[in-house]
Design an enzyme around this catalytic site. Structure first.
Site, PDB file in Angstrom:
ATOM      1  N   GLY A  57     139.871 -32.148 102.404  1.00  0.00           N
ATOM      2  CA  GLY A  57     140.039 -33.592 102.495  1.00  0.00           C
ATOM      3  C   GLY A  57     140.739 -34.258 101.327  1.00  0.00           C
ATOM      4  N   ASP A  58     141.075 -33.516 100.264  1.00  0.00           N
ATOM      5  CA  ASP A  58     141.719 -34.144  99.110  1.00  0.00           C
ATOM      6  C   ASP A  58     142.550 -33.132  98.319  1.00  0.00           C
ATOM      7  OD1 ASP A  58     142.370 -36.278  97.443  1.00  0.00           O
ATOM      8  OD2 ASP A  58     140.572 -36.089  96.217  1.00  0.00           O
ATOM      9  N   ILE A  59     143.390 -32.373  99.017  1.00  0.00           N
ATOM     10  CA  ILE A  59     144.245 -31.406  98.325  1.00  0.00           C
ATOM     11  C   ILE A  59     145.365 -32.166  97.622  1.00  0.00           C
ATOM     12  CG2 ILE A  59     145.908 -29.518  98.627  1.00  0.00           C
ATOM     13  CD1 ILE A  59     143.059 -28.598  98.922  1.00  0.00           C
ATOM     14  N   ASN A  63     143.649 -31.318  91.853  1.00  0.00           N
ATOM     15  CA  ASN A  63     142.486 -30.570  92.335  1.00  0.00           C
ATOM     16  C   ASN A  63     142.758 -29.078  92.456  1.00  0.00           C
ATOM     17  OD1 ASN A  63     140.985 -32.894  92.454  1.00  0.00           O
ATOM     18  ND2 ASN A  63     141.351 -33.247  94.613  1.00  0.00           N
TER      19      ASN A  63
END
Length: 101
Positions: A57-59, A63
């Site tokens: 959900g947040d690549i 990260n």
């Protein structure tokens, strides 16, 4: 996360070489061989978490962490969730600055 009566401890892994954004800012580019190496690690990591029924959900570059200068690790599962019955994701997640218009 470890919680006692009076304390809350958050144990995090240390990334001695920083994140992908820092490395890319310092180096400007990778050779094709290096890029393939890191891309392969990213795809393998995503394939593994997807096989467990989890989406990240947040690549983003911040990260993706570097360890031992050649190992890439996916971090920050704060926006992750479980896929339910193979259905499409219906909620919005991720960093606001990286969402599409």
């Amino acid at each position: 996360v470890i919680r006692s009566r009076n304390q809350l401890y958050i144990v995090m892994e240390y990334s001695p070489h920083g994140d992908f954004y820092q490395i890319l800012t310092n180096r400007n580019r990778f050779s094709e061989t290096e890029a393939k190496h890191y891309f392969r690690q990213l795809i393998n990591g995503l394939q593994f978490i997807h096989s467990k029924g989890i989406y990240h959900g947040d690549i983003k570059l911040e990260n993706l962490l570097f360890y031992d200068d050649k190992i890439l690790k996916i971090s920050d599962f704060g926006c992750s969730d479980y896929l339910r019955n193979g259905s499409f994701i219906e909620s919005t997640s991720g960093s606001a600055l990286y969402t599409d218009p």
